[in-house]
Design an enzyme around this catalytic site. Structure first.
Site, mmCIF file in Angstrom:
data_model
loop_
_atom_site.group_PDB
_atom_site.id
_atom_site.type_symbol
_atom_site.label_atom_id
_atom_site.label_comp_id
_atom_site.label_asym_id
_atom_site.label_seq_id
_atom_site.Cartn_x
_atom_site.Cartn_y
_atom_site.Cartn_z
ATOM 1 N N ASP A 19 0.862 -1.175 0.000
ATOM 2 C CA ASP A 19 0.000 0.000 0.000
ATOM 3 C C ASP A 19 0.905 1.234 0.000
ATOM 4 O O ASP A 19 1.660 1.458 0.950
ATOM 5 C CB ASP A 19 -0.872 -0.038 1.267
ATOM 6 C CG ASP A 19 -2.193 0.691 1.110
ATOM 7 O OD1 ASP A 19 -2.201 1.739 0.450
ATOM 8 O OD2 ASP A 19 -3.191 0.211 1.668
ATOM 9 N N ASP A 38 -2.915 4.885 -2.168
ATOM 10 C CA ASP A 38 -3.854 5.590 -1.306
ATOM 11 C C ASP A 38 -4.210 6.973 -1.847
ATOM 12 O O ASP A 38 -3.319 7.742 -2.228
ATOM 13 C CB ASP A 38 -3.187 5.731 0.074
ATOM 14 C CG ASP A 38 -4.162 6.136 1.160
ATOM 15 O OD1 ASP A 38 -5.117 5.378 1.395
ATOM 16 O OD2 ASP A 38 -3.961 7.193 1.781
ATOM 17 N N GLU A 60 -6.566 4.310 -5.363
ATOM 18 C CA GLU A 60 -7.784 4.611 -4.605
ATOM 19 C C GLU A 60 -8.221 6.018 -5.000
ATOM 20 O O GLU A 60 -7.494 6.981 -4.758
ATOM 21 C CB GLU A 60 -7.529 4.529 -3.099
ATOM 22 C CG GLU A 60 -8.827 4.613 -2.313
ATOM 23 C CD GLU A 60 -8.690 5.235 -0.936
ATOM 24 O OE1 GLU A 60 -9.559 5.019 -0.091
ATOM 25 O OE2 GLU A 60 -7.706 5.971 -0.696
ATOM 26 N N HIS A 63 -11.099 -1.910 4.462
ATOM 27 C CA HIS A 63 -10.883 -1.499 5.850
ATOM 28 C C HIS A 63 -11.542 -0.161 6.206
ATOM 29 O O HIS A 63 -11.484 0.258 7.353
ATOM 30 C CB HIS A 63 -9.376 -1.419 6.108
ATOM 31 C CG HIS A 63 -8.735 -0.337 5.279
ATOM 32 N ND1 HIS A 63 -8.667 -0.403 3.900
ATOM 33 C CD2 HIS A 63 -8.172 0.835 5.616
ATOM 34 C CE1 HIS A 63 -8.086 0.687 3.443
ATOM 35 N NE2 HIS A 63 -7.765 1.457 4.460
ATOM 36 N N ASP A 64 -12.123 0.514 5.219
ATOM 37 C CA ASP A 64 -12.777 1.804 5.469
ATOM 38 C C ASP A 64 -14.299 1.694 5.434
ATOM 39 O O ASP A 64 -14.983 2.693 5.663
ATOM 40 C CB ASP A 64 -12.391 2.826 4.382
ATOM 41 C CG ASP A 64 -10.923 3.218 4.440
ATOM 42 O OD1 ASP A 64 -10.323 3.157 5.523
ATOM 43 O OD2 ASP A 64 -10.386 3.592 3.372
#
Ligand code: TEU
Ligand code: CA
Length: 556
Positions: A97, A199, A254, A326-327
């Site tokens: 990531d 990200d 993302e 995870h969000d």
């Protein structure tokens, strides 16, 4: 380069919550290593690790203080190298990531940058003078509540942080910053990683002048001034030219707030930027703007968004397919039914993910049907985003009960409760007390039970992943939707030169009779997958069960 990632199924690991190997209550790299056979059995091709770099942990690793080393809690660089080679030995790949919109405020670059106005690293970040009245340079609100600007006494200026104040934004206009990012990417690619999840990568280019959002009362998100900004494509193309294109890798950006038209600019092959992006339209169908402003979710709107993206990307460009990460809240609690129809609805969602066009991502625990959690009091919550909202709303006088309901429905900690491995103490995740409380349903909802039960959600995922790998039409085929106006059913066909697949998903808890039009020729098709153990369709008039899904196949 081969586009191997079009055929791959990716599994996201949130390392803190996956498996603890050394009894400190925190998941770690050796814990992951011990579970690779579980992932192999599931049929996973690629593992994406949420950040494991050195970090003060304000945002669980999304605040990085050293990109070339591993957070102590997770292990050492040596452990990471070993994990990479173990993953490769087992025939899987690994994504790291890459969080480079911002760093931690403890990163040496920021420590230097804030030390004086003429420090060579000053311009690595975004510093501005206060307004004449001393207030922040503009009205942007941080995603984690409060102003997106933090005043720094020492040099009398503010710095920009779109997320927490401990996550200062990097200044990508500075070519030295871009060079640093390339060096970091190369460092990991040379260690053998197979790509990156990047990200909030569409936030890196800010509109010059950093204007205030017009006509706003108080603080508001400045989205329009930094999402898909003026130079973002230039920066990504440069990264691709200089680094990514030299390796046989995949990259997934993302990117909140992208339309299909914008997504094409990031992912179309000839653009030389990214392999695919995570768009947010389908998972934002229950909110009005920001995460905490809810609106009712409808099947009709949801499937409209999914099929819009299915039609828009595929012939050129490529989709990523995901319902959780995870969000986000747990997908079965959100789009299915996590009580009476847990089994059926989790399998129905899996049927969709594994049969639409794009690369599917399974988030840890999704393959077990893990559900949202409701802890009694705020003290049991850890997430910086939920806590930021809690304090903000408290100060505004919003009742405790309403705030907690928002967290239950939408908070990120539901996705972060430790992985439920078995029914022993702490769900087999750790021998110590876990960093975040477990979901109490682990006593019956856990991997050990599901691996041995042939009818489990886990074994359904395993079957669907294998099915996806065996059917070329799922990867390359056209997408054609049926019964667009139906308010409970999502149905579509996937067709290529070899075969025709017909998929029907009931997104509701209702049971009803459905007439299959003659032209679908369903009676000449084989029933390949059913989530309720159906053996045959038995004609054109079908009784559809709650959350039922099936896949029909016809060879050409
Ligand atoms: O998330 C960015 C993002 O836009 C949202 O999903 C975010 O979590 C927020 O809730 C919007 O309301 C990424 C990471 O996935 C997230 O975990 C990090 O907290 C964030 O960036 C900052 O790095
Ligand atoms: Ca540990």
């Amino acid at each position: 380069m081969s586009e191997w990632w079009k055929k791959a199924v990716v599994y996201q690991i949130y390392p803190r919550s996956f498996m603890d190997s050394n009894e400190d209550g925190i998941g770690d790299l050796r814990g992951i290593e011990g579970k690779l056979d579980y992932l192999k059995e599931l049929g996973i091709d690629v593992i994406w690790l949420s950040p494991v770099y050195k970090s003060p942990g304000i945002d669980n690793g999304y605040d990085i203080s050293d990109y070339r080393d591993i957070q102590d809690e997770f292990g050492s660089l040596r452990d990471m190298e070993q994990l990479i080679s173990k993953i490769h030995e087992k025939g899987m790949k690994i994504l790291m990531d890459l969080v480079v919109n911002h760093t931690s405020d403890q990163h040496p670059w920021f420590i230097e940058s804030r030390s004086s106005k003429d420090n060579p690293k000053r311009d690595y970040y975004i510093w501005r003078d206060p307004n004449p009245d001393g207030s922040a340079p503009n009205n942007w609100e941080s995603h984690f509540s409060g102003s997106a600007w933090q005043f720094d006494e020492k040099t009398g200026q503010y710095y920009l942080h779109i997320f927490a104040k401990e996550q200062p934004d990097l200044n990508w206009e500075n070519p030295e910053v871009r060079k640093e990012v390339k060096d970091i990417a190369r460092f990991w690619l040379e260690k053998g990683v197979d790509g990156f999840r990047m990200d909030v990568i569409n936030f890196i280019s800010k509109v010059p002048g950093l204007p205030s959002v017009p006509n706003a009362k108080g603080l508001v998100r400045g989205n329009m001034f930094y999402m898909n900004g003026p130079r973002v494509h230039e920066y990504l193309h440069e990264l691709n030219e200089d680094v990514f294109s030299k390796y046989d890798i995949m990259t997934v950006g993302e990117t909140p707030n992208v339309t299909p038209e914008i997504a094409h600019q990031y992912v179309d092959k000839e653009r030389g930027e990214l392999s695919m992006v995570f768009q947010f339209e389908h998972i934002n169908t229950d909110i009005k703007g920001t995460r905490w402003q809810l609106k009712p979710w409808t099947i009709s709107e949801f499937k409209k968004v999914i099929s819009k993206w299915q039609k828009a990307l595929g012939d050129s460009g490529w989709n990523s397919v995901y319902l959780s990460n995870h969000d986000q809240p747990r997908s079965v609690s959100r789009y299915g039914n996590d009580t009476k129809y847990l089994q059926e609805s989790a399998k129905m969602l899996c049927t969709m993910d594994m049969t639409i066009r794009g690369t599917p991502y399974v988030y840890q625990g999704e393959e077990l049907g893990m559900t949202n959690v409701r802890f009694d009091d705020i003290a049991s919550y850890q997430d910086v985003e939920s806590l930021g909202m809690y304090n903000d709303y408290k100060a505004k006088g919003i009742p405790e009960h309403d705030i907690m309901e928002l967290i239950y429905y939408r908070g990120r900690d539901s996705a972060r409760t430790p992985m439920q491995w078995d029914s022993s103490a702490n769900a087999g995740f750790s021998k110590a007390r876990p960093w975040l409380k477990l979901n109490p349903n682990y006593t019956w909802l856990n991997a050990a039970e599901e691996v041995k039960n042939p009818d489990s959600i886990f074994n359904f995922y395993k079957k669907m992943i294998a099915f996806r790998h065996e059917h070329s039409a799922i990867v390359d085929g056209d997408f054609k939707e049926y019964f667009e106006d139906h308010d409970r059913i999502f149905a579509y066909e996937r067709t290529d030169a070899n075969e025709r697949l017909f998929i029907l998903l009931n997104f509701s808890a209702s049971e009803f009779t459905f007439i299959m039009p003659e032209e679908l020729k369903v009676n000449s098709m084989r029933l390949a997958i059913s989530n309720i153990g159906r053996k045959e369709l038995g004609g054109n008039i079908i009784k559809i069960y709650p959350y039922e899904s099936f896949v029909l196949v016809a060879e050409k």
